[in-house]
Design a protein around this motif. Structure first.
Motif, mmCIF file in Angstrom:
data_model
loop_
_atom_site.group_PDB
_atom_site.id
_atom_site.type_symbol
_atom_site.label_atom_id
_atom_site.label_comp_id
_atom_site.label_asym_id
_atom_site.label_seq_id
_atom_site.Cartn_x
_atom_site.Cartn_y
_atom_site.Cartn_z
ATOM 1 N N THR A 125 0.778 -1.322 -0.091
ATOM 2 C CA THR A 125 -0.120 0.109 0.073
ATOM 3 C C THR A 125 0.880 1.264 0.109
ATOM 4 N N SER A 126 1.982 1.197 0.745
ATOM 5 C CA SER A 126 2.855 2.553 0.799
ATOM 6 C C SER A 126 3.483 2.601 -0.604
ATOM 7 N N MET A 127 3.908 1.567 -1.501
ATOM 8 C CA MET A 127 4.243 1.797 -2.781
ATOM 9 C C MET A 127 2.945 2.443 -3.487
ATOM 10 N N LEU A 128 1.865 1.893 -3.547
ATOM 11 C CA LEU A 128 0.798 2.408 -4.168
ATOM 12 C C LEU A 128 0.742 3.909 -3.797
ATOM 13 N N THR A 129 0.700 4.285 -2.389
ATOM 14 C CA THR A 129 0.677 5.652 -2.022
ATOM 15 C C THR A 129 1.834 6.415 -2.706
ATOM 16 N N PHE A 130 2.752 5.993 -2.967
ATOM 17 C CA PHE A 130 3.852 6.781 -3.508
ATOM 18 C C PHE A 130 3.418 6.930 -5.023
ATOM 19 N N ASP A 176 -7.599 8.132 2.596
ATOM 20 C CA ASP A 176 -6.285 8.868 3.067
ATOM 21 C C ASP A 176 -5.733 9.762 2.267
ATOM 22 N N THR A 177 -5.808 9.432 0.591
ATOM 23 C CA THR A 177 -5.409 10.441 -0.323
ATOM 24 C C THR A 177 -6.216 11.723 -0.086
ATOM 25 N N VAL A 178 -7.475 11.555 0.149
ATOM 26 C CA VAL A 178 -8.237 12.776 0.595
ATOM 27 C C VAL A 178 -7.868 13.706 1.555
ATOM 28 N N ARG A 182 -4.493 12.579 -8.235
ATOM 29 C CA ARG A 182 -4.333 11.545 -7.235
ATOM 30 C C ARG A 182 -5.274 10.337 -7.084
ATOM 31 N N LEU A 183 -6.657 11.081 -7.128
ATOM 32 C CA LEU A 183 -7.861 9.993 -6.960
ATOM 33 C C LEU A 183 -7.957 9.383 -8.538
ATOM 34 N N LEU A 184 -7.648 9.830 -9.550
ATOM 35 C CA LEU A 184 -7.666 9.221 -10.855
ATOM 36 C C LEU A 184 -6.443 8.092 -10.643
ATOM 37 N N ILE A 185 -5.381 8.051 -10.084
ATOM 38 C CA ILE A 185 -4.469 7.074 -10.003
ATOM 39 C C ILE A 185 -5.090 5.911 -8.925
ATOM 40 N N VAL A 186 -5.904 6.371 -8.056
ATOM 41 C CA VAL A 186 -6.620 5.505 -7.036
ATOM 42 C C VAL A 186 -7.361 4.753 -7.657
ATOM 43 N N LEU A 187 -8.131 5.285 -8.507
ATOM 44 C CA LEU A 187 -9.214 4.532 -9.427
ATOM 45 C C LEU A 187 -8.745 3.489 -10.289
ATOM 46 N N VAL A 210 10.759 12.289 -8.277
ATOM 47 C CA VAL A 210 10.354 10.790 -8.106
ATOM 48 C C VAL A 210 11.249 9.709 -7.768
ATOM 49 N N PRO A 211 12.451 9.823 -8.553
ATOM 50 C CA PRO A 211 13.571 8.964 -8.282
ATOM 51 C C PRO A 211 14.048 8.974 -6.944
ATOM 52 N N ALA A 212 14.076 9.944 -6.205
ATOM 53 C CA ALA A 212 14.557 9.956 -4.844
ATOM 54 C C ALA A 212 13.490 9.356 -3.861
ATOM 55 N N SER A 213 12.301 9.724 -4.135
ATOM 56 C CA SER A 213 11.225 9.081 -3.402
ATOM 57 C C SER A 213 11.198 7.578 -3.765
ATOM 58 N N LEU A 214 11.151 7.274 -4.887
ATOM 59 C CA LEU A 214 11.417 5.819 -5.196
ATOM 60 C C LEU A 214 12.499 5.071 -4.479
ATOM 61 N N ALA A 215 13.710 5.949 -4.388
ATOM 62 C CA ALA A 215 14.991 5.154 -3.890
ATOM 63 C C ALA A 215 14.663 5.017 -2.517
#
Length: 475
Positions: free
Chosen positions: A53-58, A134-136, A92-97, A225-230
């Motif tokens: 879920t944390s990956m999806l949140t990222f 949580d996104t909202v 963000r909600l589009l990605i969640v959908l 994004v790369p730093a956050s992904l790392a």
């Protein structure tokens, strides 16, 4: 100016209180969860699900938090600010959908692949429901923070954690003593908080977006994004690879150890939040390098002593958990050392922030993420959880070493890297000795000798001389 400084100090204290409060609630709930879920393998499913879920949140956030901060304060037009927020919310909600559709279609197959049980696909549905709400909530709280509604942000955040704790316990005790109960408790809790925020929620949710503004946001966000992904890889790859090479039992043990290790942030969170404005305020002062040198040494000394205390006390502290989790204690001190390094890199990187060369941090943790994955693949099959712990520690040591030398080139602080390394490695050796004594038939009284050895190392390093000296010298 005084009013702004006063606001900064007050806000920092409130946010520190929020961080400590939420972590204490999470700490208190851990032994409750493990008492209802005595099987580490079942707890491992929850830990693994949380990391997915944390990956999806990222992916949902995708760096838009930093981009929104920049454009929100750059624009003084309230309508334009609103459009920025709505655009981010819609994205963000589009990605969640999209994520929800994927799991609805391929739920059983993904559940078999990821959780080794196709019948657990419904857990993904609950987790994505929590993530959507949580996104909202997260975006609304972000905007409230930008508008300096600090008390409201702190109150709602702590309220959410309390609701999760109470409702999860209620479900575990009276409805379902499984991880289902914890997830349903989370879902209802975030739904209640979302209802409490219904007014700003209705204001910011508008399923259209300004293409031009969203493009600006994504152009700003994508390089981050790369730093956050790392960071995500370093923190979460261990559990995912543990599951692939061992089992969910090991994931559960490792996950509970990580939860205890994060307790060291109770001591560091206040300093962490105050450090950036404090260090920036010293940028142009003549004696700042000497002050920074003392702080580097002093914070490292206190941190290493704290790590030894964790190693010494953890066998007794972890008894709060079910007996099935007791073996987790041996990993906590080393994981605490990694958690400390994650804080300490901010302390020793003043040169990077002074010169705005923050891409160095992305390079450092990108490199560490690659090393972390390689070492996990090599070490876990041979050493199981210890292999994962070693990979985690080594990757952070590499990152912080790189950051230190780059920062020193940009802004020299008169400290000895060799001395700091000697002190840190001495603490690790003392921790290893303590864990060995605890795991063997050697009487625990011998732990005193590990402590004595560490204090001898402190004396040999002559760090006391550095803490007391008045003038800087080239080292």
């Amino acid at each position: 100016m005084f009013a702004q400084i006063k606001r900064l100090g007050a806000d920092s204290l409130l946010y520190a209180f929020m961080n400590v409060g939420t972590k204490l609630i999470a700490f208190i709930m851990l032994p409750i969860y493990t008492s209802f879920i005595p099987d580490p393998a079942e707890y491992g499913v929850l830990d693994y699900l949380d990391r997915l879920t944390s990956m999806l949140t990222f992916l949902v956030i995708f760096g838009t938090d930093s981009a929104l901060a920049y454009y929100y304060f750059e624009s003084e037009d309230k309508k334009k600010r609103l459009e920025y927020v709505r655009s981010v919310m819609t994205f963000r909600l589009l990605i969640v959908l999209i994520t929800a559709i994927v799991f609805l279609i391929g739920g059983p197959w993904l559940s078999q692949l990821l959780l080794e049980d196709a019948s657990l696909y419904y857990l993904f549905n609950i987790a994505i429901g929590v993530m959507a709400l949580d996104t909202v909530i997260a975006l609304i709280l972000t905007v409230l923070r930008y508008d300096f509604f600090t008390k409201k942000v702190v109150t709602i955040t702590i309220l959410k954690m309390l609701l999760i704790a109470v409702l999860s316990y209620g479900f575990l005790a009276y409805v379902s003593p499984t991880i289902d109960g914890i997830l349903y408790g989370r879902l209802i809790s975030v739904a209640i908080v979302a209802l409490l925020l219904i007014k700003p929620l209705l204001k910011y949710i508008k399923f259209t977006f300004n293409k031009k503004l969203l493009k600006e946001i994504l152009v700003y966000a994508t390089p981050l994004v790369p730093a956050s992904l790392a960071f995500w890889v370093i923190v979460n790859a261990n559990s995912i690879l543990l599951k692939e090479f061992t089992s969910l039992y090991e994931v559960g043990i490792y996950g509970s150890a990580v939860k205890f290790a994060s307790l060291i942030t109770l001591l560091t969170s206040g300093v962490q939040m105050a450090w950036r404005p404090f260090s920036m305020s010293l940028k142009d002062k003549k004696d700042s390098p000497v002050l920074f040198a003392k702080l580097y040494y002093g914070i490292l000394l206190l941190g290493t002593i704290g790590i030894l205390m964790v190693a010494t006390l953890m066998p007794w502290i972890i008894r709060m958990l079910s007996d099935n989790y007791h073996e987790a204690y041996q990993y906590v001190a080393i994981l605490s050392a990694v958690t400390f390094l994650n804080f300490f890199y901010m302390i020793i990187s003043v040169g990077i922030f002074y010169t705005k060369q923050t891409k160095i941090i992305s390079y450092a943790f990108g490199m560490a993420a690659v090393v972390n994955i390689i070492l996990n693949v090599l070490l876990i099959p041979q050493f199981s959880i210890w292999g994962s712990v070693a990979a985690y520690l080594i990757s952070y040591i590499i990152a912080i070493t790189y950051i230190f030398f780059k920062s020193q080139k940009l802004y020299h602080v008169p400290v000895s890297f060799g001395k700091m390394t000697f002190l840190f490695l001495s603490s690790l050796l003392a921790v290893i000795a303590i864990v060995y004594i605890q795991e063997s038939s050697i009487p625990d009284l011998n732990i005193v000798f590990a402590w004595l050895g560490f204090f001898v190392a402190i004396l040999l390093s002559r760090i006391d001389k550095d803490l007391l000296k008045k003038r800087s010298t080239s080292i």
